[in-house]
Design a protein around this motif. Structure first.
Motif, mmCIF file in Angstrom:
data_model
loop_
_atom_site.group_PDB
_atom_site.id
_atom_site.type_symbol
_atom_site.label_atom_id
_atom_site.label_comp_id
_atom_site.label_asym_id
_atom_site.label_seq_id
_atom_site.Cartn_x
_atom_site.Cartn_y
_atom_site.Cartn_z
ATOM 1 N N ILE A 32 4.641 2.126 -13.237
ATOM 2 C CA ILE A 32 4.883 3.637 -12.878
ATOM 3 C C ILE A 32 3.658 4.494 -12.613
ATOM 4 O O ILE A 32 3.379 5.485 -12.441
ATOM 5 N N ASN A 33 2.385 3.933 -13.581
ATOM 6 C CA ASN A 33 1.181 4.487 -13.843
ATOM 7 C C ASN A 33 0.538 5.237 -12.581
ATOM 8 O O ASN A 33 0.328 4.195 -11.650
ATOM 9 N N THR A 83 0.937 -1.164 -0.123
ATOM 10 C CA THR A 83 0.001 -0.190 0.182
ATOM 11 C C THR A 83 0.852 1.213 0.124
ATOM 12 O O THR A 83 1.907 1.259 0.923
ATOM 13 N N ASN A 84 0.708 2.251 -0.978
ATOM 14 C CA ASN A 84 1.373 3.581 -0.955
ATOM 15 C C ASN A 84 2.708 3.203 -1.187
ATOM 16 O O ASN A 84 3.600 4.105 -0.271
ATOM 17 N N PRO A 85 3.171 2.514 -1.953
ATOM 18 C CA PRO A 85 4.821 2.675 -2.050
ATOM 19 C C PRO A 85 5.493 3.906 -2.599
ATOM 20 O O PRO A 85 4.699 4.602 -3.312
ATOM 21 N N ILE A 117 2.981 6.120 -5.248
ATOM 22 C CA ILE A 117 1.784 5.554 -5.986
ATOM 23 C C ILE A 117 0.582 5.389 -4.624
ATOM 24 O O ILE A 117 0.732 4.413 -4.098
ATOM 25 N N PRO A 118 -0.482 6.247 -4.995
ATOM 26 C CA PRO A 118 -1.356 5.976 -3.790
ATOM 27 C C PRO A 118 -2.261 4.692 -4.070
ATOM 28 O O PRO A 118 -2.635 4.394 -5.287
ATOM 29 N N GLY A 119 -2.675 4.114 -2.889
ATOM 30 C CA GLY A 119 -3.525 2.812 -3.262
ATOM 31 C C GLY A 119 -2.938 1.647 -2.778
ATOM 32 O O GLY A 119 -1.745 1.571 -2.255
ATOM 33 N N SER A 120 -3.860 0.397 -2.616
ATOM 34 C CA SER A 120 -3.385 -0.756 -2.205
ATOM 35 C C SER A 120 -2.771 -1.674 -3.422
ATOM 36 O O SER A 120 -3.213 -1.465 -4.633
ATOM 37 N N ARG A 121 -1.981 -2.639 -3.016
ATOM 38 C CA ARG A 121 -1.478 -3.656 -3.855
ATOM 39 C C ARG A 121 -0.735 -2.857 -5.222
ATOM 40 O O ARG A 121 -1.176 -3.185 -6.171
ATOM 41 N N LYS A 122 0.125 -1.996 -4.916
ATOM 42 C CA LYS A 122 1.022 -1.108 -5.766
ATOM 43 C C LYS A 122 2.328 -1.632 -5.676
ATOM 44 O O LYS A 122 2.917 -1.892 -4.778
#
Length: 291
Positions: free
Chosen positions: A87-88, A58-60, A134-139
């Protein structure tokens, strides 16, 4: 020239203008996690055959500490030659805070082709850190190379001496210059509370930054920022007024080269409390003698 620091700053600015340097190469990189040995330093090694790689999380994030405060003109990001879609959605931020979201967004990478390089104009954003996240989970965050281009932009308030009209519960004036988001100045409930930094020399001030506290942020509302050479608050010139400012938010005020030894933040009126987390003053020396 009179003052060696003026000469040094001028020469550095001139050299960086003629020969832009990737100042990230002087810094120290880190990232939220590391997969298969692909560490943060891979984004600064000059090789297109190595890349950073975080775990699926999450959020790397990837960050470079520039070690000094810069006025950042642009950032470049080079994508990996395969699986470039990782990277998107990445967000690029510039600022002075380890907390990612306290820094200002320079750009967003919606999509970037495999092996491609994108350039983002940051318009002179001021900061010690450049962060890609990168915001979000499983990134998963992965990049080949990162570049940061700009000139030194020192918070001259850090050289100065701070004071305030009163102090509540040990939250002294120095808390606005300690670089921490977990401490803040705090006056008593009083008439016309103020916080001031004596820059010790006279500066031509281009801008001032104020960072608000993470809670009870309304205590900054109505604050007036002044620049000048006088201990009497109202003899100095108004640079800006903070009508409202969100919790933990940072506001930047353009002072247009106002000349002064003092930067003062004050709230006019009775039964007011002044509290702020961080203050920044950016400008150039306008004189060599103390007043």
């Amino acid at each position: 020239w009179g003052d060696e620091s003026v000469v040094d700053d001028f020469l550095l600015t001139f050299i960086h203008y003629i020969f832009p340097e990737n100042v990230a190469l002087r810094g120290k990189s880190s990232q939220s996690s590391t997969y298969a040995g692909s560490g943060p330093e891979c984004a600064l090694d000059g090789s297109l055959n190595s890349w950073t790689h975080t775990n699926d999380q999450t959020n790397p994030w990837w960050r470079v500490d520039l070690l000094k405060v810069y006025r950042v003109n642009r950032v470049t990001i080079t994508n990996r030659p395969s699986l470039g879609s990782r990277i998107n959605g990445a967000v690029i931020r510039i600022g002075n805070f380890l907390d990612i979201y306290s820094n200002t967004i320079c750009g967003v990478i919606s999509t970037l082709g495999d092996g491609a390089t994108a350039t983002f104009s940051c318009g002179g954003m001021v900061g010690r850190y450049m962060v890609v996240h990168i915001p979000g989970s499983r990134k998963t965050l992965s990049l080949v190379e990162a570049g940061v281009y700009g000139t030194l932009a020192e918070n001259v308030a850090l050289r100065g001496k701070s004071s305030q009209s009163s102090t509540y519960a040990g939250s002294g004036p120095e808390c606005a210059l300690d670089g921490s988001l977990n401490s803040w100045t705090h006056t008593n409930d009083q008439t016309n509370p103020w916080w001031r930094v004596d820059l010790l020399k006279v500066y031509r001030v281009n801008r001032v930054t104020i960072t608000n506290r993470p809670s009870l942020g309304s205590r900054i509302n109505g604050a007036v920022i002044r620049i000048g050479n006088f201990l009497d608050i109202y003899s100095n010139t108004i640079c800006g007024v903070i009508s409202t400012l969100g919790n933990s938010a940072t506001a930047t005020f353009s002072c247009g080269g106002m000349v002064g030894r003092y930067m003062v933040v004050h709230i006019p009126g009775s039964r007011k409390t002044l509290s702020l987390v961080e203050a920044g003053v950016y400008g150039t020396l306008a004189g060599n003698s103390l007043l």
